[in-house]
Design a protein around this motif. Structure first.
Motif, PDB file in Angstrom:
ATOM      1  N   THR A  35      36.751  -2.922 -16.014  1.00 45.52           N
ATOM      2  CA  THR A  35      37.926  -3.529 -16.660  1.00 45.52           C
ATOM      3  C   THR A  35      38.418  -4.742 -15.873  1.00 45.52           C
ATOM      4  OG1 THR A  35      39.300  -1.891 -15.507  1.00 45.52           O
ATOM      5  CG2 THR A  35      38.719  -1.429 -17.803  1.00 45.52           C
ATOM      6  N   GLU A  36      38.382  -4.648 -14.561  1.00 51.56           N
ATOM      7  CA  GLU A  36      38.818  -5.767 -13.727  1.00 51.56           C
ATOM      8  C   GLU A  36      37.815  -6.919 -13.796  1.00 51.56           C
ATOM      9  OE1 GLU A  36      40.052  -6.682  -9.081  1.00 51.56           O
ATOM     10  OE2 GLU A  36      40.249  -4.650  -9.895  1.00 51.56           O
ATOM     11  N   CYS A  37      36.526  -6.590 -13.872  1.00 53.64           N
ATOM     12  CA  CYS A  37      35.506  -7.632 -13.989  1.00 53.64           C
ATOM     13  C   CYS A  37      35.658  -8.400 -15.302  1.00 53.64           C
ATOM     14  CB  CYS A  37      34.109  -7.028 -13.898  1.00 53.64           C
ATOM     15  SG  CYS A  37      33.690  -6.393 -12.263  1.00 53.64           S
ATOM     16  N   VAL A  38      35.939  -7.675 -16.390  1.00 55.83           N
ATOM     17  CA  VAL A  38      36.156  -8.323 -17.687  1.00 55.83           C
ATOM     18  C   VAL A  38      37.418  -9.180 -17.640  1.00 55.83           C
ATOM     19  CG1 VAL A  38      36.668  -7.926 -20.119  1.00 55.83           C
ATOM     20  CG2 VAL A  38      34.908  -6.570 -18.980  1.00 55.83           C
ATOM     21  N   TYR A  39      38.459  -8.667 -17.040  1.00 56.40           N
ATOM     22  CA  TYR A  39      39.703  -9.436 -16.910  1.00 56.40           C
ATOM     23  C   TYR A  39      39.456 -10.743 -16.160  1.00 56.40           C
ATOM     24  CZ  TYR A  39      44.366 -10.783 -15.343  1.00 56.40           C
ATOM     25  OH  TYR A  39      45.519 -11.493 -15.075  1.00 56.40           O
ATOM     26  N   THR A  40      38.714 -10.658 -15.051  1.00 60.12           N
ATOM     27  CA  THR A  40      38.420 -11.847 -14.248  1.00 60.12           C
ATOM     28  C   THR A  40      37.575 -12.839 -15.037  1.00 60.12           C
ATOM     29  OG1 THR A  40      38.520 -10.571 -12.193  1.00 60.12           O
ATOM     30  CG2 THR A  40      37.347 -12.675 -12.117  1.00 60.12           C
ATOM     31  N   ALA A  41      36.589 -12.337 -15.774  1.00 58.85           N
ATOM     32  CA  ALA A  41      35.735 -13.216 -16.576  1.00 58.85           C
ATOM     33  C   ALA A  41      36.551 -13.944 -17.641  1.00 58.85           C
ATOM     34  CB  ALA A  41      34.618 -12.405 -17.232  1.00 58.85           C
ATOM     35  N   ASN A  42      37.474 -13.232 -18.276  1.00 57.19           N
ATOM     36  CA  ASN A  42      38.314 -13.865 -19.293  1.00 57.19           C
ATOM     37  C   ASN A  42      39.283 -14.872 -18.690  1.00 57.19           C
ATOM     38  OD1 ASN A  42      37.355 -12.702 -21.710  1.00 57.19           O
ATOM     39  ND2 ASN A  42      38.421 -10.789 -21.265  1.00 57.19           N
ATOM     40  N   LEU A  43      39.852 -14.525 -17.557  1.00 48.23           N
ATOM     41  CA  LEU A  43      40.772 -15.443 -16.884  1.00 48.23           C
ATOM     42  C   LEU A  43      40.045 -16.732 -16.504  1.00 48.23           C
ATOM     43  CD1 LEU A  43      43.755 -15.398 -15.920  1.00 48.23           C
ATOM     44  CD2 LEU A  43      42.879 -14.730 -13.662  1.00 48.23           C
ATOM     45  N   GLN A  44      38.847 -16.575 -15.960  1.00 51.86           N
ATOM     46  CA  GLN A  44      38.060 -17.738 -15.555  1.00 51.86           C
ATOM     47  C   GLN A  44      37.683 -18.588 -16.764  1.00 51.86           C
ATOM     48  OE1 GLN A  44      34.445 -16.811 -13.361  1.00 51.86           O
ATOM     49  NE2 GLN A  44      35.010 -18.416 -11.939  1.00 51.86           N
ATOM     50  N   ALA A  45      37.273 -17.928 -17.844  1.00 57.52           N
ATOM     51  CA  ALA A  45      36.872 -18.661 -19.045  1.00 57.52           C
ATOM     52  C   ALA A  45      38.031 -19.468 -19.625  1.00 57.52           C
ATOM     53  CB  ALA A  45      36.333 -17.693 -20.085  1.00 57.52           C
ATOM     54  N   GLN A  46      39.225 -18.927 -19.498  1.00 56.96           N
ATOM     55  CA  GLN A  46      40.387 -19.587 -20.075  1.00 56.96           C
ATOM     56  C   GLN A  46      40.908 -20.734 -19.212  1.00 56.96           C
ATOM     57  OE1 GLN A  46      42.755 -16.063 -20.442  1.00 56.96           O
ATOM     58  NE2 GLN A  46      42.034 -15.586 -22.492  1.00 56.96           N
ATOM     59  N   HIS A  47      40.440 -20.811 -17.959  1.00 53.81           N
ATOM     60  CA  HIS A  47      40.941 -21.842 -17.051  1.00 53.81           C
ATOM     61  C   HIS A  47      39.847 -22.778 -16.559  1.00 53.81           C
ATOM     62  CE1 HIS A  47      44.310 -18.952 -16.955  1.00 53.81           C
ATOM     63  NE2 HIS A  47      45.047 -19.999 -16.689  1.00 53.81           N
ATOM     64  N   THR A  48      38.719 -22.785 -17.242  1.00 52.53           N
ATOM     65  CA  THR A  48      37.648 -23.722 -16.904  1.00 52.53           C
ATOM     66  C   THR A  48      37.294 -24.533 -18.140  1.00 52.53           C
ATOM     67  OG1 THR A  48      35.954 -22.050 -17.405  1.00 52.53           O
ATOM     68  CG2 THR A  48      36.647 -22.261 -15.101  1.00 52.53           C
ATOM     69  N   GLU A  49      36.493 -25.546 -17.947  1.00 48.77           N
ATOM     70  CA  GLU A  49      36.025 -26.366 -19.058  1.00 48.77           C
ATOM     71  C   GLU A  49      35.255 -25.498 -20.048  1.00 48.77           C
ATOM     72  OE1 GLU A  49      36.027 -29.899 -20.976  1.00 48.77           O
ATOM     73  OE2 GLU A  49      36.788 -29.696 -18.920  1.00 48.77           O
ATOM     74  N   LYS A  50      35.368 -25.813 -21.331  1.00 48.94           N
ATOM     75  CA  LYS A  50      34.594 -25.076 -22.329  1.00 48.94           C
ATOM     76  C   LYS A  50      33.107 -25.193 -22.000  1.00 48.94           C
ATOM     77  CE  LYS A  50      37.723 -25.383 -26.275  1.00 48.94           C
ATOM     78  NZ  LYS A  50      37.879 -25.830 -27.684  1.00 48.94           N
ATOM     79  N   PRO A  51      32.354 -24.120 -22.216  1.00 49.01           N
ATOM     80  CA  PRO A  51      30.916 -24.185 -21.898  1.00 49.01           C
ATOM     81  C   PRO A  51      30.213 -25.290 -22.680  1.00 49.01           C
ATOM     82  CG  PRO A  51      31.600 -21.912 -22.247  1.00 49.01           C
ATOM     83  CD  PRO A  51      32.750 -22.771 -22.671  1.00 49.01           C
ATOM     84  N   SER A  52      29.382 -26.030 -21.965  1.00 49.14           N
ATOM     85  CA  SER A  52      28.587 -27.078 -22.613  1.00 49.14           C
ATOM     86  C   SER A  52      27.554 -26.462 -23.535  1.00 49.14           C
ATOM     87  CB  SER A  52      27.883 -27.930 -21.544  1.00 49.14           C
ATOM     88  OG  SER A  52      28.798 -28.392 -20.580  1.00 49.14           O
ATOM     89  N   VAL A  53      26.958 -25.361 -23.074  1.00 50.43           N
ATOM     90  CA  VAL A  53      25.883 -24.732 -23.833  1.00 50.43           C
ATOM     91  C   VAL A  53      25.793 -23.252 -23.478  1.00 50.43           C
ATOM     92  CG1 VAL A  53      24.156 -25.390 -22.084  1.00 50.43           C
ATOM     93  CG2 VAL A  53      23.420 -24.895 -24.440  1.00 50.43           C
ATOM     94  N   ALA A  54      25.477 -22.450 -24.473  1.00 51.35           N
ATOM     95  CA  ALA A  54      25.165 -21.032 -24.265  1.00 51.35           C
ATOM     96  C   ALA A  54      23.743 -20.794 -24.745  1.00 51.35           C
ATOM     97  CB  ALA A  54      26.136 -20.143 -25.036  1.00 51.35           C
TER      98      ALA A  54
END
Length: 240
Positions: free
Chosen positions: A116-135
């Motif tokens: 749960t903490e890993c998912v929280y961190t991943a979401n927090l990071q995604a929301q505060h970084t540049e949108k992904p160029s490519v997936a």
């Protein structure tokens, strides 16, 4: 109508052989990253694991990219340590990061932290970084993409999530093998990506894709959640 040839939702690019497939995808990824570096100062890409994309990552690492301006993370991950050889993090590190000097890597699993903490961190990071160029996405013979497995008890929740990442328990889903617990990008997370590439090898994968399009059932064939997005068309690279 041939569903694999005509669509406003995706472009299917067929390659004559594996070498051409690898070279073309690596070149396209390098072009996407370079454009975003020149436009935004940095680029971010989300990668899938598995043996299919590994040679593409190896080829990409050899191309002229400003790797010290590239952030790398994952589309999904098994609930394993990043040092585990069965983790997607290990594959990405071996095939790309050890060759792409200066690239920054953000694993989804943090050793010693609950999921749960890993998912929280991943979401927090995604929301505060540049949108992904490519997936970079793959697809299983069961129609799953990322870790969105058909039949998973958590699938509906992940598909409806308004966050980029979700935890998912795929117990009982054959495609998950012996690693049912996952962290996965959601359709919402996919929607944030400027470009999305689906890498496929073999005639069976084309048949699964055709079945998914014919069914139009995104619960039965989660790959449709990468196709039926309002954002940029999905680019599908295929070779036999």
């Amino acid at each position: 109508m041939n569903l694999l040839e005509t669509s406003d939702r995706f472009t299917l690019v067929r390659h004559g052989d594996a070498d051409a497939w690898i070279e073309a995808i690596a070149a396209e990824m390098a072009q996407i990253l370079t454009y975003d570096i020149e436009t935004h100062g940095r680029a971010r890409m989300l990668l899938s694991g598995g043996t299919t994309p590994a040679p593409v990552y190896q080829a990409l690492a050899e191309l002229d990219v400003q790797w010290d301006r590239v952030e790398v993370s994952l589309v999904d991950e098994r609930w394993l340590s990043p040092q585990d050889r069965d983790s997607n993090a290990w594959l990405v590190r071996q095939s790309l990061l050890n060759r792409a000097d200066g690239a920054h890597f953000d694993p989804l699993v943090r050793v010693g932290k609950p999921i749960t903490e890993c998912v929280y961190t991943a979401n927090l990071q995604a929301q505060h970084t540049e949108k992904p160029s490519v997936a970079v996405l793959g697809m299983g013979n069961d129609g799953h993409t990322a870790s969105l497995f058909p039949g998973s008890k958590d699938l509906a929740r992940a598909l409806e999530s308004t966050l980029p990442y979700a935890a998912l328990d795929a117990t009982g889903c054959p495609g998950a093998n012996q690693w049912p617990l996952r962290i996965t990008l959601t359709p919402h997370g996919l929607r944030q990506c400027r470009q999305r590439l689906l890498l496929l090898r073999g005639k069976q994968k084309l048949e699964v894709l055709k079945q998914a399009l014919e069914s139009n059932n995104a619960q039965l064939y989660p790959i449709l959640n990468a196709i039926n997005l309002e954002s940029a068309q999905l680019r599908i690279h295929w070779c036999d």
